[in-house]
Design a protein around this motif. Structure first.
Motif, PDB file in Angstrom:
ATOM      1  N   LEU A 371      25.400 -15.017 -15.456  1.00 43.90           N
ATOM      2  CA  LEU A 371      26.367 -15.557 -16.591  1.00 43.90           C
ATOM      3  C   LEU A 371      27.505 -14.601 -16.892  1.00 43.90           C
ATOM      4  CD1 LEU A 371      24.159 -17.016 -19.585  1.00 43.90           C
ATOM      5  CD2 LEU A 371      25.299 -18.150 -17.911  1.00 43.90           C
ATOM      6  N   ILE A 372      27.743 -13.536 -16.391  1.00 42.30           N
ATOM      7  CA  ILE A 372      28.647 -12.608 -16.088  1.00 42.30           C
ATOM      8  C   ILE A 372      29.330 -12.591 -14.804  1.00 42.30           C
ATOM      9  CG2 ILE A 372      29.549 -10.178 -16.790  1.00 42.30           C
ATOM     10  CD1 ILE A 372      27.329 -10.073 -19.025  1.00 42.30           C
ATOM     11  N   LEU A 373      30.703 -12.475 -14.839  1.00 43.55           N
ATOM     12  CA  LEU A 373      31.490 -12.191 -13.532  1.00 43.55           C
ATOM     13  C   LEU A 373      31.938 -10.897 -13.704  1.00 43.55           C
ATOM     14  CD1 LEU A 373      32.002 -13.398 -10.650  1.00 43.55           C
ATOM     15  CD2 LEU A 373      34.083 -14.289 -11.850  1.00 43.55           C
ATOM     16  N   GLY A 374      32.011 -10.037 -12.773  1.00 43.85           N
ATOM     17  CA  GLY A 374      32.741  -8.878 -12.637  1.00 43.85           C
ATOM     18  C   GLY A 374      34.038  -8.894 -11.652  1.00 43.85           C
ATOM     19  N   THR A 375      35.092  -8.671 -11.867  1.00 38.17           N
ATOM     20  CA  THR A 375      36.292  -8.739 -11.061  1.00 38.17           C
ATOM     21  C   THR A 375      37.016  -7.443 -11.030  1.00 38.17           C
ATOM     22  OG1 THR A 375      37.577  -9.590 -12.691  1.00 38.17           O
ATOM     23  CG2 THR A 375      36.539 -11.203 -11.037  1.00 38.17           C
ATOM     24  N   GLY A 376      37.419  -6.998  -9.672  1.00 35.85           N
ATOM     25  CA  GLY A 376      38.401  -5.782  -9.849  1.00 35.85           C
ATOM     26  C   GLY A 376      39.919  -6.176  -9.364  1.00 35.85           C
ATOM     27  N   THR A 377      40.801  -5.622  -9.996  1.00 36.46           N
ATOM     28  CA  THR A 377      42.164  -6.106  -9.680  1.00 36.46           C
ATOM     29  C   THR A 377      42.797  -5.276  -8.642  1.00 36.46           C
ATOM     30  OG1 THR A 377      43.278  -5.048 -11.609  1.00 36.46           O
ATOM     31  CG2 THR A 377      41.972  -7.414 -11.838  1.00 36.46           C
ATOM     32  N   SER A 378      43.952  -5.412  -8.194  1.00 37.23           N
ATOM     33  CA  SER A 378      44.893  -4.598  -7.339  1.00 37.23           C
ATOM     34  C   SER A 378      45.629  -3.738  -8.053  1.00 37.23           C
ATOM     35  CB  SER A 378      45.887  -5.341  -6.822  1.00 37.23           C
ATOM     36  OG  SER A 378      46.784  -6.310  -7.573  1.00 37.23           O
ATOM     37  N   ALA A 380      44.131  -1.809 -10.777  1.00 38.48           N
ATOM     38  CA  ALA A 380      43.192  -0.616 -11.061  1.00 38.48           C
ATOM     39  C   ALA A 380      42.271  -1.073 -12.470  1.00 38.48           C
ATOM     40  CB  ALA A 380      43.920   0.603 -11.542  1.00 38.48           C
ATOM     41  N   LEU A 381      42.280  -2.532 -12.506  1.00 31.41           N
ATOM     42  CA  LEU A 381      41.433  -2.954 -13.894  1.00 31.41           C
ATOM     43  C   LEU A 381      40.020  -3.642 -13.488  1.00 31.41           C
ATOM     44  CD1 LEU A 381      44.236  -4.984 -16.090  1.00 31.41           C
ATOM     45  CD2 LEU A 381      42.675  -2.699 -16.740  1.00 31.41           C
ATOM     46  N   VAL A 382      39.215  -3.678 -14.486  1.00 31.60           N
ATOM     47  CA  VAL A 382      38.057  -4.353 -13.996  1.00 31.60           C
ATOM     48  C   VAL A 382      37.923  -5.138 -15.294  1.00 31.60           C
ATOM     49  CG1 VAL A 382      35.516  -3.923 -13.866  1.00 31.60           C
ATOM     50  CG2 VAL A 382      36.708  -2.073 -12.870  1.00 31.60           C
ATOM     51  N   LYS A 383      37.785  -6.467 -14.658  1.00 34.19           N
ATOM     52  CA  LYS A 383      37.581  -7.425 -15.756  1.00 34.19           C
ATOM     53  C   LYS A 383      36.295  -8.015 -15.856  1.00 34.19           C
ATOM     54  CE  LYS A 383      42.525  -8.536 -15.477  1.00 34.19           C
ATOM     55  NZ  LYS A 383      43.615  -9.396 -15.185  1.00 34.19           N
ATOM     56  N   ILE A 384      35.853  -8.260 -16.804  1.00 30.50           N
ATOM     57  CA  ILE A 384      34.269  -8.976 -16.989  1.00 30.50           C
ATOM     58  C   ILE A 384      34.751 -10.332 -17.823  1.00 30.50           C
ATOM     59  CG2 ILE A 384      32.134  -8.740 -18.064  1.00 30.50           C
ATOM     60  CD1 ILE A 384      32.807  -6.628 -16.004  1.00 30.50           C
ATOM     61  N   TRP A 385      34.047 -11.414 -17.024  1.00 29.03           N
ATOM     62  CA  TRP A 385      34.268 -12.819 -17.605  1.00 29.03           C
ATOM     63  C   TRP A 385      33.086 -13.121 -17.900  1.00 29.03           C
ATOM     64  CZ3 TRP A 385      39.346 -14.684 -17.324  1.00 29.03           C
ATOM     65  CH2 TRP A 385      40.090 -13.974 -16.417  1.00 29.03           C
ATOM     66  N   ASP A 386      33.005 -14.277 -19.112  1.00 27.09           N
ATOM     67  CA  ASP A 386      32.067 -15.087 -19.465  1.00 27.09           C
ATOM     68  C   ASP A 386      31.946 -16.358 -18.313  1.00 27.09           C
ATOM     69  OD1 ASP A 386      30.127 -16.919 -20.258  1.00 27.09           O
ATOM     70  OD2 ASP A 386      30.929 -16.579 -22.550  1.00 27.09           O
ATOM     71  N   VAL A 387      31.192 -16.632 -18.029  1.00 29.52           N
ATOM     72  CA  VAL A 387      31.031 -17.779 -16.845  1.00 29.52           C
ATOM     73  C   VAL A 387      31.107 -18.895 -17.665  1.00 29.52           C
ATOM     74  CG1 VAL A 387      30.007 -18.848 -14.839  1.00 29.52           C
ATOM     75  CG2 VAL A 387      30.021 -16.265 -14.907  1.00 29.52           C
ATOM     76  N   LYS A 388      30.290 -19.116 -18.696  1.00 26.22           N
ATOM     77  CA  LYS A 388      30.288 -20.578 -19.307  1.00 26.22           C
ATOM     78  C   LYS A 388      31.737 -20.909 -19.958  1.00 26.22           C
ATOM     79  CE  LYS A 388      26.965 -19.261 -22.081  1.00 26.22           C
ATOM     80  NZ  LYS A 388      25.734 -19.283 -23.037  1.00 26.22           N
ATOM     81  N   SER A 389      32.432 -19.989 -20.503  1.00 28.02           N
ATOM     82  CA  SER A 389      33.611 -20.267 -21.264  1.00 28.02           C
ATOM     83  C   SER A 389      34.736 -19.924 -20.467  1.00 28.02           C
ATOM     84  CB  SER A 389      33.553 -19.523 -22.575  1.00 28.02           C
ATOM     85  OG  SER A 389      33.820 -18.331 -22.370  1.00 28.02           O
ATOM     86  N   GLN A 390      34.490 -19.038 -19.355  1.00 32.59           N
ATOM     87  CA  GLN A 390      35.630 -18.444 -18.497  1.00 32.59           C
ATOM     88  C   GLN A 390      36.578 -17.792 -19.106  1.00 32.59           C
ATOM     89  OE1 GLN A 390      36.057 -22.627 -17.610  1.00 32.59           O
ATOM     90  NE2 GLN A 390      33.812 -22.051 -17.443  1.00 32.59           N
ATOM     91  N   ALA A 391      36.198 -17.068 -20.211  1.00 33.61           N
ATOM     92  CA  ALA A 391      36.853 -16.154 -21.093  1.00 33.61           C
ATOM     93  C   ALA A 391      36.779 -14.749 -20.639  1.00 33.61           C
ATOM     94  CB  ALA A 391      36.210 -16.156 -22.745  1.00 33.61           C
ATOM     95  N   ASN A 392      37.731 -14.009 -20.777  1.00 28.29           N
ATOM     96  CA  ASN A 392      37.886 -12.384 -20.269  1.00 28.29           C
ATOM     97  C   ASN A 392      37.208 -11.541 -21.403  1.00 28.29           C
ATOM     98  OD1 ASN A 392      40.364 -10.071 -19.471  1.00 28.29           O
ATOM     99  ND2 ASN A 392      37.985  -9.994 -19.306  1.00 28.29           N
TER     100      ASN A 392
END
Length: 527
Positions: A371-378, A380-392
């Motif tokens: 239910l959670i998606l972790g993403t790394g950005t170019s 240097a940020l790590v963003k965690i998303w709620d998959v159900k609402s697609q909210a950061n």
């Protein structure tokens, strides 16, 4: 003259005349005509048998026509008949020619109409795609104008709602339906309950075994002219390894036999990420050519490309499969991530970060519960998303350089991320960074980080490979083993634990897949 030229064109034997029109007929012919049609054959007026009057003629032998009396006359008659026949034949041929011309003209018009329809359909599809793109960008700009504090999570949620509003009636991005959300939630409930009871398997390789690991096999999987393995994935039940190459191929390798099972050719640029689905019958790959390919395996071990997905507008950097094995996410340098339905290859939603940062994604991973998606950005940020609402729902900063890799522990609350400055460990319960490893100097990025499936070991790769023993938040995590980079490139790109951590698979910027493990144990393919 009593010649009936109307019906038979011969001199009548029993002449009769019509009272109404005064026209002469042969009796037997006109009677039959009246019985059949009830009207005069010449004028078309109604005619009955009472309306015709017989004519008295002398019983003299009928004279022959003059022409028929001599041979030259008969030849003349034949000539006239022949000419008539030829003329009518010519007329028929003319009609046939005209009909042919009309038919070919009609066929040409039909063909032209088909081409016009095809062009209009193509233009319609392009217009739809542009509209969808515009709809994605409009809510983004609206939310950017509304944004007061870009880092606030609540604003991330509001932006997500904006995006949903903008996508009303949008065919191309149907969104994640409530039935899919309930499927994801059920999966999450089942997995998180098991997670509380999970124990470390007795078959796991112990620390003293890992300390004795060395390189046991080397297999050249990719082309010499474009060396480099950029990503690895291992399917545990079959013990097969997929490797993503800079040579734009994916290679599926059977580790026990040391044989290449299949080479998946189709991408036009380097393959940046590769993942098995379920029992390995499907492989998903992402590439610098901006596409994602879904490959279907067959009984003979070969893989055919089933779908080519072209929703991203820049390099695809990461692919991650949901725990249901029915959905997957791709992340790209175009600043978006896409959530796909695996069976149809349909992009259900494409999520753009509306909080104002315009950095692309360089890594992505689903939490093991899905239910959670972790993403790394170019950036240097790590963003965690709620998959159900697609909210950061959270963002971690503190890294330097692009976040190259991201791995959730199977315990469900540890997250490891790798970047230019090394590896950071995050506690998802407190949303804080509790440990940082800086194995190399600032010029050498850490390219890979991974927890093993039991959550007992953590491996990282940069200019060498290091294995740490997982401890808790407060205790020290000891580095139990360091393997040198035997590729000579100084760039280890991918480190993966095999089943029960019985071996470690390593990909570097040469074309060799290296396996580190205990020598002479269950490894028939000595190199």
């Amino acid at each position: 003259s009593n010649v009936d030229r109307t019906v038979s064109g011969e001199v009548p034997e029993e002449p009769v005349v019509s009272k109404n029109s005064g026209i002469l007929f042969e009796k037997r012919l006109i009677e039959r005509h009246i019985l059949d049609y009830g009207k005069c054959p010449i004028t078309g007026e109604p005619l009955t048998l009472d309306d015709i009057v017989p004519i008295k003629t002398g019983k003299i032998v009928k004279p022959r026509p003059v022409q028929a009396a001599s041979i030259p006359g008969m030849l003349g008659m034949f000539q006239i008949e022949w000419d008539g026949l030829m003329l009518s034949n010519f007329a028929l041929e003319q009609q046939l020619h005209t009909a042919r011309q009309e038919l070919s003209h009609a066929l040409y018009q039909h063909d032209a109409a088909c081409r016009v329809i095809a062009r209009l359909k193509k233009e319609r599809d392009e217009a739809r795609a542009l509209l969808a793109q515009a709809e994605r960008q409009i809510p983004m700009s609206v939310s950017l104008q509304n944004a007061v504090n870009p880092a606030a999570i609540s604003n991330g949620k509001r932006a997500a709602e904006d995006d949903e509003m903008g996508s009303d009636g949008k065919r191309i991005r149907p969104g994640i339906s409530s039935s899919i959300i309930s499927e994801l939630t059920d999966c999450n409930t089942a997995l998180s309950q098991q997670r509380k009871k999970r124990q470390i398997p007795s078959t796991l390789a112990p620390v003293d075994a890992v300390e004795r690991y060395s390189q046991i096999t080397v297999n050249p999987l990719h082309r010499t002219n474009k060396p480099g393995i950029l990503s690895l994935d291992i399917q545990y039940t079959k013990d097969i390894i997929a490797s993503a190459g800079a040579d734009s191929n994916v290679v599926v390798f059977d580790r026990p036999s040391g044989q290449v099972l299949s080479t998946l050719s189709g991408h036009s640029k380097k393959v940046t990420s590769v993942k098995f689905v379920a029992e390995g019958e499907i492989v998903v790959s992402g590439s610098a050519d901006k596409t994602v390919r879904v490959w279907q395996g067959s009984e003979d071990g070969n893989y055919e490309c089933r779908q080519i997905l072209k929703d991203h507008t820049a390099e695809v950097q990461a692919v991650t499969i949901h725990a249901t094995n029915r959905y997957f996410v791709t992340a790209s340098l175009d600043h978006t991530w896409c959530f796909y339905d695996l069976a149809s290859g349909l992009c259900l939603t494409q999520v753009e970060d509306t909080s104002g940062s315009s950095d692309g994604y360089t890594s992505a991973a689903f939490h093991p519960d899905g239910l959670i998606l972790g993403t790394g950005t170019s950036e240097a940020l790590v963003k965690i998303w709620d998959v159900k609402s697609q909210a950061n729902v959270a963002r971690f900063d503190g890294h330097v350089g692009a976040v190259t890799a991201i791995s959730f522990s199977e315990n469900g609350y540890f997250l490891a991320t790798a970047a230019q400055d090394g590896v950071k460990l995050w506690d998802l319960r407190k949303l804080r960074n509790f440990r940082t490893f800086t194995p190399y100097d600032e010029n050498i990025p850490t390219q890979s980080v991974e927890f093993d499936h039991s959550g007992s070991y953590l491996a990282l790769g940069g200019s060498d490979i290091r294995v740490y023993q997982v401890a808790n938040v407060k205790s020290e995590w000891n580095c139990i083993k360091t393997f040198p980079d035997l590729s000579g490139t100084g760039k280890v790109t991918s480190v993966k634990f095999g089943p029960d951590a019985k071996y470690i698979a390593v990909g570097s910027m040469d074309r060799q897949l290296r396996i580190f493990g205990l020598p002479n144990e269950d490894h028939p393919s000595e190199s």
